[in-house]
Design an enzyme around this catalytic site. Structure first.
Site, short mmCIF file in Angstrom:
data_model
loop_
_atom_site.label_atom_id
_atom_site.label_comp_id
_atom_site.label_asym_id
_atom_site.label_seq_id
_atom_site.Cartn_x
_atom_site.Cartn_y
_atom_site.Cartn_z
N SER A 104 0.85 -1.19 0.00
CA SER A 104 0.00 0.00 0.00
C SER A 104 0.89 1.25 0.00
O SER A 104 1.68 1.43 -0.92
CB SER A 104 -0.97 -0.04 1.19
OG SER A 104 -1.96 0.97 1.06
N ASP A 151 -17.30 -14.56 -13.84
CA ASP A 151 -16.57 -15.60 -13.11
C ASP A 151 -16.00 -16.67 -14.04
O ASP A 151 -14.85 -17.09 -13.91
CB ASP A 151 -17.49 -16.23 -12.06
CG ASP A 151 -16.80 -17.28 -11.21
OD1 ASP A 151 -15.56 -17.35 -11.24
OD2 ASP A 151 -17.49 -18.02 -10.49
N ASP A 184 -12.52 -17.21 -16.96
CA ASP A 184 -11.22 -17.86 -16.82
C ASP A 184 -11.33 -19.38 -16.90
O ASP A 184 -10.34 -20.08 -16.72
CB ASP A 184 -10.55 -17.46 -15.49
CG ASP A 184 -11.48 -17.68 -14.29
OD1 ASP A 184 -12.28 -18.63 -14.32
OD2 ASP A 184 -11.38 -16.90 -13.31
N ALA A 214 -13.30 -21.35 -14.95
CA ALA A 214 -13.75 -22.00 -13.72
C ALA A 214 -14.75 -21.13 -12.99
O ALA A 214 -14.57 -19.92 -12.89
CB ALA A 214 -12.55 -22.30 -12.82
N ASP A 271 -15.57 -20.34 -9.65
CA ASP A 271 -15.06 -20.47 -8.28
C ASP A 271 -15.27 -19.20 -7.46
O ASP A 271 -14.73 -19.07 -6.35
CB ASP A 271 -13.58 -20.84 -8.30
CG ASP A 271 -12.72 -19.82 -9.04
OD1 ASP A 271 -13.28 -18.88 -9.64
OD2 ASP A 271 -11.48 -19.97 -9.04
N ILE A 303 -14.16 -16.32 -8.22
CA ILE A 303 -12.97 -15.47 -8.33
C ILE A 303 -12.77 -15.07 -9.78
O ILE A 303 -12.81 -15.91 -10.68
CB ILE A 303 -11.72 -16.21 -7.82
CG1 ILE A 303 -11.89 -16.60 -6.35
CG2 ILE A 303 -10.47 -15.35 -8.01
CD1 ILE A 303 -10.83 -17.56 -5.85
N ASP A 333 -8.57 -5.76 -4.84
CA ASP A 333 -8.20 -4.63 -3.99
C ASP A 333 -9.31 -3.58 -4.01
O ASP A 333 -9.66 -3.06 -5.06
CB ASP A 333 -6.89 -4.03 -4.48
CG ASP A 333 -6.26 -3.09 -3.47
OD1 ASP A 333 -7.00 -2.39 -2.75
OD2 ASP A 333 -5.01 -3.04 -3.40
N HIS A 386 -6.99 -5.88 -0.40
CA HIS A 386 -5.93 -4.88 -0.25
C HIS A 386 -4.79 -5.46 0.58
O HIS A 386 -4.89 -5.55 1.80
CB HIS A 386 -6.47 -3.62 0.39
CG HIS A 386 -5.48 -2.50 0.42
ND1 HIS A 386 -4.86 -2.02 -0.72
CD2 HIS A 386 -4.97 -1.78 1.46
CE1 HIS A 386 -4.04 -1.04 -0.39
NE2 HIS A 386 -4.08 -0.89 0.93
#
Length: 540
Positions: A203, A272, A275, A277, A279, A281, A417, A457
């Site tokens: 940061s 989602d 990519d 998958a 998941d 993320i 973040d 973050h």
């Protein structure tokens, strides 16, 4: 290997780790035990002769005790988060005068299991506070470790008001002074001095690391810089802009926390699986260009339900996911990356000013304690940019001096973040490549950037984000699992990291791991195993 010779006292609870500690020490270091180290420490104060310094204390700290936080003011947390020493060390606390109107407070922790390495920690926010947890983490590995208060105590900008000397300390001088003094103390305490110098910060600490690379290339051999707050002036303007987008909680443009949850769920639905998958993320937010209009309320819905948005609210959300531009359309700062909505609400979308932006404009830009963030305009951004005190923007793309001296930078940034857009790190990487006219393969010799999916973050969030960047993110002592050890291996053995392997932690238990790709490659699920299988992913 040198990396595996680093001591691991914070893992001494296991017999295996204890055995490793007893049997290994850096061949370049010094392993002091018992009364001799204690005596050396307690007699050291009389030997300290640092220009412009006032030494408060030199204290021997044995292993197994709670470390006193008597010098940590309540504005920095006081002793509310005690740290237990898992190693013996000599603790030095001092003030160093930097001008007639400024001084820094700093500490040096000189461990008995010294590895021959020096390390400086950084700070966070507008602080203001010594990062004792980072000091304990690094000193536990045998680094002679220093940390400063960055020229003032507290995580706000009040100390900047009508005092440019404190601003200068915050911009660069506090860290550099701490490094100079810390190296002098290290050389005086350990007869062999130090062999290599390192930096670890995130940061504001990430910005400080980059400031050292850009301005003081001889300070460090290896820098680990996470989620950097570089492009600092425009970052504060970006933070100020959010209130002008959302309005306060009574505005028709305001999006409630419940509605932001609906926005987040829709973004995950749309992005989602890009990519490969599902998941929860988003591996690469660059691929995610959400169509927020999908949430427009129909004739039978009401925005008060929290599940849909009005046209004005859609405009607000689209504004959040748009870059910030200044006068004449000049680019200032990239968009907030999609996927961070839930955490970003409290900082940026709640209808209240972002404190760091408010403080910077009040106490530095305008020297007006009554300035109102709600009045911010791009003209204000231009005024702030014209000032850029002490080049605090930290945006120099020419890293040639650091490259030529053989320095290395490991740069990481969480893709969730909610404080500093991860897209800023990608913009800077490209800025360096363009400025130095170097391709990614050429940059690889000294600068590697790793986007970390599922990291918020500096740490935590939804995915495998523990990469050894601090005590709470420890996930192993293999360099591929630990960015600090990876940096030591790169500097001292010439083995550069091709990926950073992150762990999804449940307490101290690793649920699964994933290899995070070196930019500009991105991670893609290719199977055939579960998304928790690290071998089911590849960098493309």
């Amino acid at each position: 290997m040198l990396v595996m010779q680093l001591l691991l006292p914070f893992l001494a609870s296991t017999a295996a780790a204890a055995a490793a500690i007893d049997s290994t020490s850096s061949s370049n270091g010094s392993d002091h035990h018992g009364s001799s180290f204690q005596a050396e420490c307690e007699s050291f104060k009389a030997k300290i002769n640092v220009t412009n310094a006032n030494v408060h204390s030199v204290t021997y700290v044995p292993a197994g005790v709670n470390i006193s936080m008597a010098d940590n003011p309540s504005i920095c947390g006081g002793d509310e988060d005690p740290i237990t020493s898992t190693f013996a060390f000599c603790r030095i606390a001092l003030n160093v005068t930097t001008s007639s109107k400024s001084q820094i407070f700093m500490e040096a922790w000189l461990p008995s299991n010294y590895s021959g390495r020096f390390l400086s920690t950084g700070n966070g926010g507008l602080g203001g506070c010594v990062k004792y947890d980072d000091m304990a983490y690094a000193a536990g590995y045998g680094f002679a470790t220093v940390g400063t208060n960055n020229g003032h105590f507290g995580n706000n900008g009040v100390s900047f008001y009508q005092n440019t000397e404190v601003v200068e300390d915050f911009a660069y001088r506090a860290l550099h002074t701490g490094v100079v003094v810390g190296k002098e103390l290290t050389k005086n305490f350990y007869p062999q001095g130090y062999n290599k110098s390192y930096y670890l910060g995130c940061s504001t600490g990430g910005r400080q690391g980059w400031k050292s690379v850009q301005t003081f290339p001889d300070d460090f051999d290896g820098v680990v810089a996470g989620a950097p707050a570089f492009n600092f002036i425009n970052l504060t303007s970006w933070g100020a802009r959010f209130l002008t987008l959302t309005g306060d909680s009574s505005a028709e443009t305001f999006v409630t926390e419940t509605q932001w949850t609906a926005v987040h769920n829709e973004i995950i639905r749309q992005c989602d699986s890009l990519d490969g998958a599902k998941d929860g993320i988003i591996e690469d937010p660059d691929l995610c260009q959400p169509i927020i209009e999908a949430l427009l309320c129909n004739a039978t819905q009401s925005s008060t339900s929290g599940t849909c948005l009005t046209g004005a609210q859609v405009k607000t959300v689209n504004g959040v996911f748009s870059a910030t531009y200044g006068l004449n359309g000049s680019f200032l700062y990239p968009r907030m990356q999609p996927g961070s909505e839930l955490a970003a609400y409290s900082s940026y979308y709640s209808g209240t000013p972002f404190a760091y932006a408010e403080d910077w404009y009040r106490y530095v830009v305008f020297n007006n304690t009554n300035w109102d963030v709600a009045t911010w305009t791009v003209q204000d951004a231009a005024i702030a940019n014209a000032q850029d005190p002490y080049q605090i923007s930290t945006w120099n793309g020419d890293l040639s001096p650091f490259q030529k001296k053989g320095g290395k930078v490991l740069h990481y940034h969480g893709m969730e973040d909610a404080i500093i857009s991860s897209e800023s790190s990608k913009v800077y990487y490209k800025h360096v490549a363009d400025t130095m006219n170097l391709s990614p393969s050429e940059l690889d010799s000294f600068y590697r950037f790793f986007p970390i999916s599922g990291m918020a973050h500096c740490a935590n969030a939804d995915g495998p984000s523990a990469i050894g960047q601090g005590t709470g993110t420890f996930a192993g002592n293999n360099p591929q699992d630990n960015v600090l050890l990876a940096m030591v291996q790169w500097v001292e053995e010439g083995v550069a990291p091709d990926f950073v392997r992150g762990a999804k932690l449940n307490g101290s238990t690793v649920e699964y791991r994933r290899k995070h790709c070196k930019y500009p490659k991105r991670n893609r699920y290719v199977g055939p195993g579960s998304y928790t299988d690290e071998n089911a992913w590849e960098c493309v």
